[in-house]
Scaffold this active site. Structure first.
Site, PDB file in Angstrom:
ATOM      1  N   HIS A  41       0.876  -1.177   0.000  1.00  0.00           N
ATOM      2  CA  HIS A  41       0.000   0.000   0.000  1.00  0.00           C
ATOM      3  C   HIS A  41       0.911   1.224   0.000  1.00  0.00           C
ATOM      4  O   HIS A  41       2.147   1.092  -0.036  1.00  0.00           O
ATOM      5  CB  HIS A  41      -0.944  -0.022   1.206  1.00  0.00           C
ATOM      6  CG  HIS A  41      -0.230  -0.223   2.513  1.00  0.00           C
ATOM      7  ND1 HIS A  41       0.603   0.724   3.065  1.00  0.00           N
ATOM      8  CD2 HIS A  41      -0.199  -1.292   3.351  1.00  0.00           C
ATOM      9  CE1 HIS A  41       1.092   0.275   4.199  1.00  0.00           C
ATOM     10  NE2 HIS A  41       0.646  -0.960   4.397  1.00  0.00           N
ATOM     11  N   HIS A  87       4.053   1.338   2.225  1.00  0.00           N
ATOM     12  CA  HIS A  87       5.248   0.647   1.721  1.00  0.00           C
ATOM     13  C   HIS A  87       5.899   1.452   0.593  1.00  0.00           C
ATOM     14  O   HIS A  87       7.124   1.528   0.489  1.00  0.00           O
ATOM     15  CB  HIS A  87       4.876  -0.717   1.118  1.00  0.00           C
ATOM     16  CG  HIS A  87       4.298  -1.692   2.091  1.00  0.00           C
ATOM     17  ND1 HIS A  87       3.006  -2.143   2.011  1.00  0.00           N
ATOM     18  CD2 HIS A  87       4.859  -2.329   3.140  1.00  0.00           C
ATOM     19  CE1 HIS A  87       2.791  -3.024   2.983  1.00  0.00           C
ATOM     20  NE2 HIS A  87       3.893  -3.150   3.681  1.00  0.00           N
ATOM     21  N   GLN A 114       6.748 -14.863  12.536  1.00  0.00           N
ATOM     22  CA  GLN A 114       6.317 -13.759  13.388  1.00  0.00           C
ATOM     23  C   GLN A 114       4.818 -13.741  13.641  1.00  0.00           C
ATOM     24  O   GLN A 114       4.305 -12.828  14.279  1.00  0.00           O
ATOM     25  CB  GLN A 114       6.788 -12.424  12.812  1.00  0.00           C
ATOM     26  CG  GLN A 114       6.085 -11.978  11.539  1.00  0.00           C
ATOM     27  CD  GLN A 114       6.757 -10.747  10.941  1.00  0.00           C
ATOM     28  OE1 GLN A 114       7.839 -10.817  10.375  1.00  0.00           O
ATOM     29  NE2 GLN A 114       6.119  -9.593  11.090  1.00  0.00           N
TER      30      GLN A 114
HETATM   31  O1  PAF Z   1       6.729  -4.826   8.992  1.00  0.00           O
HETATM   32  C1  PAF Z   1       6.706  -5.878   8.307  1.00  0.00           C
HETATM   33  O2  PAF Z   1       6.080  -5.929   7.245  1.00  0.00           O
HETATM   34  C2  PAF Z   1       7.457  -7.094   8.801  1.00  0.00           C
HETATM   35  O3  PAF Z   1       7.410  -7.201  10.180  1.00  0.00           O
HETATM   36  C3  PAF Z   1       8.907  -7.175   8.286  1.00  0.00           C
HETATM   37  C4  PAF Z   1       9.740  -6.019   8.822  1.00  0.00           C
HETATM   38  C5  PAF Z   1       8.923  -7.150   6.771  1.00  0.00           C
HETATM   39  C6  PAF Z   1       9.562  -8.475   8.759  1.00  0.00           C
HETATM   40  O4  PAF Z   1       8.864  -9.577   8.298  1.00  0.00           O
END
Ligand code: PAF
Length: 288
Positions: A34, A37, A61
């Site tokens: 989006h 980014h 994560q």
């Molecule tokens: O912010 C994110 O999109 C994620 O946490 C990252 C930094 C790409 C790590 O997977």
């Protein structure tokens, strides 16, 4: 723009320019791009010779398998958007390239910056997953600079601690949050909101903005700011997972907004979608 899927191809694609002294930027993302980014990529483009964007939905994560499964994956659309902002290289590895069988080198920080707020809500595995994948991405691309969004304020702080503690030679750049016209912070998760949820979600920034207005007007007491911000969330039928005022450096609770920078952070589940946001609060010079 070229897309590469292995570390070997990534390094090969960068080697000539790196030997010629070019500066390399990394914009790590999980895709579903989006404007937030794209702003990271624009900033990276303006400040570096070569811009690499990684697109990898990092399973390590996610605390909730349903959240991981629902995370949008749209590489073709992401690639088009990345070209539009001048990304040179898209690194989109499969999971086995990042976590090969037998992988065991987890990177885990300690202390309030990983244990509080997002760490407490999502479990210690969340930031362990972030710090592990970020360490790996920095090792793979060896960028001079890496770009992170201020919306994920705790993540940005954690990444700064990571590179400092592990002596990683990458400058971490934090880029201000990009917002929709009504203030909602841009997020890949926003597209999951139905119209009624989308209308409620504006309450997150409304609460944070009210806190900013209060501090600009001279209010410094955390409890007063938190009660009023909580009232605005309630008006939008938002029951926060947390609403907290913390020192921007230590992530320990801040009792007042003073000379040191404080962050007001909120996380809430709106329907099935978990959203986070934050603002920096500073006391005007006259009341410091
Ligand atoms: O912010 C994110 O999109 C994620 O946490 C990252 C930094 C790409 C790590 O997977």
């Amino acid at each position: 723009m070229k897309t590469v899927r292995t570390v070997r191809d990534l390094r090969a694609a960068l080697s000539t320019q790196r030997s010629a002294g070019a500066s390399v930027a990394l914009v790590p993302t999980m895709g579903a791009l989006h404007d937030g980014h794209l702003e990271l990529a624009r900033r990276a483009r303006a400040e570096n010779d070569v811009v690499v964007m990684s697109v990898f939905v990092n399973p390590a994560q996610f605390d909730d398998p349903a959240d991981l499964a629902a995370y949008p994956r749209e590489e073709a659309a992401d690639a088009e958007l990345a070209v539009g902002v001048g990304v040179d290289l898209l690194f989109a590895p499969p999971a086995e390239e990042v976590y090969p069988p037998g992988f065991s080198a987890w990177v885990q920080l300690d202390g309030p910056i990983v244990l509080s707020l997002e760490g407490a809500q999502r479990g210690v595995g969340h930031f362990r997953g972030v710090t592990t994948v970020v360490t790996k991405l920095l090792g793979m691309a060896a960028p001079h600079r890496a770009y992170f969004g201020a919306k994920d304020a705790q993540q940005a702080r954690v990444v700064r601690a990571l590179v400092a503690d592990l002596n990683i030679d990458t400058e971490i750049v934090t880029v201000p949050t990009v917002r929709e016209p009504d203030g909602l912070a841009m997020s890949s998760r926003n597209r999951r909101l139905d119209p009624a949820e989308r209308a409620r979600a504006v309450g997150l920034f409304a609460a944070l903005r009210r806190a900013q207005q209060m501090t600009s007007g001279g209010e410094r007491r955390a409890e007063v700011i938190l009660v009023e911000a909580g009232r605005i969330l309630a008006e939008h039928r938002i029951a926060p997972e947390y609403l907290a005022l913390v020192d921007a450096d230590t992530f320990l609770p801040a009792g007042t907004v003073g000379a040191r920078s404080a962050l007001l952070l909120v996380a809430a589940q709106i329907g099935d979608t978990r959203l986070i946001d934050n603002v920096r609060l500073e006391a005007p010079p006259s009341v410091r």
